[in-house]
Design a protein around this motif. Structure first.
Motif, short mmCIF file in Angstrom:
data_model
loop_
_atom_site.label_atom_id
_atom_site.label_comp_id
_atom_site.label_asym_id
_atom_site.label_seq_id
_atom_site.Cartn_x
_atom_site.Cartn_y
_atom_site.Cartn_z
N GLU A 9 0.64 -1.30 0.05
CA GLU A 9 0.18 0.11 0.02
C GLU A 9 0.80 1.18 0.10
O GLU A 9 0.23 2.47 -0.28
CB GLU A 9 -0.82 -0.07 1.32
CG GLU A 9 -0.26 0.18 2.69
CD GLU A 9 0.56 -1.02 3.05
OE1 GLU A 9 0.63 -2.03 2.37
OE2 GLU A 9 1.17 -0.77 4.26
N ARG A 42 5.92 0.37 2.97
CA ARG A 42 5.71 -1.19 2.83
C ARG A 42 6.81 -1.68 1.88
O ARG A 42 7.50 -2.82 1.98
CB ARG A 42 4.38 -1.45 2.20
CG ARG A 42 3.92 -2.86 2.22
CD ARG A 42 3.97 -3.67 3.82
NE ARG A 42 3.22 -2.67 4.71
CZ ARG A 42 3.38 -2.85 5.78
NH1 ARG A 42 4.21 -3.66 6.35
NH2 ARG A 42 2.44 -2.29 6.72
N PHE A 62 3.66 2.48 18.24
CA PHE A 62 2.67 3.42 17.42
C PHE A 62 1.93 4.38 18.31
O PHE A 62 1.87 5.54 17.75
CB PHE A 62 1.77 2.46 16.57
CG PHE A 62 2.09 1.55 15.50
CD1 PHE A 62 3.12 2.17 14.70
CD2 PHE A 62 1.87 0.54 15.46
CE1 PHE A 62 3.56 1.22 13.73
CE2 PHE A 62 2.12 -0.49 14.38
CZ PHE A 62 3.12 -0.06 13.54
#
Ligand code: AHR
Length: 331
Positions: A52, A56, A148
């Motif tokens: 995507e 990646r 994250f």
């Protein structure tokens, strides 16, 4: 044996030979490394989640080159954005009895069954990049990736520090793939920082799935709805932010000045945008996980004691350090 039976037999033998050639090719194709003396040959099955973003692609390249460097036979598969296919490819690796399975989970939920199957088969699993939510934490061996939530907090903190003088800060949020841990945790961490600042308001959050064109399209719609009332774009990754920058320019406003751009990843193109004054901050999330993953796999097979999570160190890029960092970026 008559002519027809001979033909059937030849056809059958050709299929068997083709299947054997295919299997041997798949088990050896990505490794050029000749195992060093004393090195145990290792076969890793890696199931990438998709293609995507530029992040990646850099992640896939890092895994492939680290396998060659460390003398590991890598069988690399790509689920192209389908959790169903990702599970199927993991199951294929269980059947093939690879030594270690590594996969970055597309979304956080839904992995209990396949991980139980791997455990039952005695194959250790390394979760890479994205976090998972499982009933049994022993169903995988190690997690290697980023924090994250901390990335979201860094993004929020930068914004708080750089807009404290403004009476109203209207934020639009471009969200990553629904249900994925970077989307969940980057949203959470960012909110933790802005929550005590009443001048800051997320006026709308829209999905962009970590994809540049979707970020551009979403931003176009947001501009149509709110126009110049938008002060900040908080994007869960650089690719969507780069799409939003294009939409803002098309709309006739200046990204980085009329609308601040806050994003995550630290890709070369995002750093260039900061240098060009079209973006303001990118919190790093490194895709270069290959070397740590290969090292971790070897340690696992050597039965060395490992922490449950190996978290990468990451920086924050702004106009203050972009000149130093930009020439070092490879992705
Ligand atoms: O899981 C990591 C995230 O996935 C990256 O931030 C994003 O660019 C990618 O698509």
């Amino acid at each position: 044996m008559n002519f027809k039976s001979k033909q059937v037999l030849i056809g059958f033998l050709s299929i068997v030979i083709a299947a054997i050639v295919f299997l041997v090719f798949n088990l050896t194709k990505t490794s050029n490394h000749i195992a060093k003396k004393g090195e145990v040959p290792v076969i890793i099955g890696f199931v990438q989640l998709g293609s995507e973003s530029a992040w990646r692609s850099a992640n896939s390249a890092s895994v492939k080159s680290a396998a060659v460097d460390k003398g590991i036979s890598l069988i690399f598969k790509n689920a192209e954005g389908s959790q169903k296919l990702q599970k199927q490819l993991i199951r294929d690796f269980i059947i093939q009895q690879v030594d270690v399975i590594i996969f970055p989970p597309l979304v956080a939920d839904g992995w209990d069954e396949i991980l139980a199957e791997a455990k039952e088969a005695g194959i250790p699993v390394i979760i890479s990049d994205r976090r998972i939510i499982v009933k049994n934490p022993d169903s995988y061996s190690v997690f290697v990736g980023a924090d994250f939530a901390s990335e979201g907090r860094k993004a929020g903190k930068w914004l708080v520090n750089n807009t404290s003088h403004s009476s109203a800060v209207n934020i639009v949020e471009l969200e990553g793939l629904a249900g994925s841990s970077p989307a969940i945790d980057r949203a959470k961490g960012f909110r933790q920082e802005i929550v005590n600042h009443p001048n800051m308001k997320i006026i709308e959050s829209v999905p962009g799935d970590f994809i540049k064109v979707k970020g551009k399209l979403a931003m176009k719609k947001l501009l149509k709805k709110y126009g110049g009332n938008i002060n900040v774009v908080y994007s869960h990754n650089d690719d969507m932010a780069l799409g939003a920058i294009e939409a803002i320019k098309d709309y006739g406003l200046r990204p980085g000045k009329d609308i601040l751009i806050v994003s995550v990843d630290g890709e070369k193109a995002a750093l260039q945008a900061i240098k060009d004054g079209e973006s303001n901050v990118s919190v790093e999330c490194t895709p270069l996980l290959g070397p740590v993953l290969m090292q971790t796999a070897r340690k696992l097979l050597n039965k060395e004691k490992l922490p449950k999570s190996i978290i990468m160190e990451e920086k924050t890029f702004t106009i203050k350090n972009v000149d130093k960092e930009l020439p070092l970026r490879t992705y």
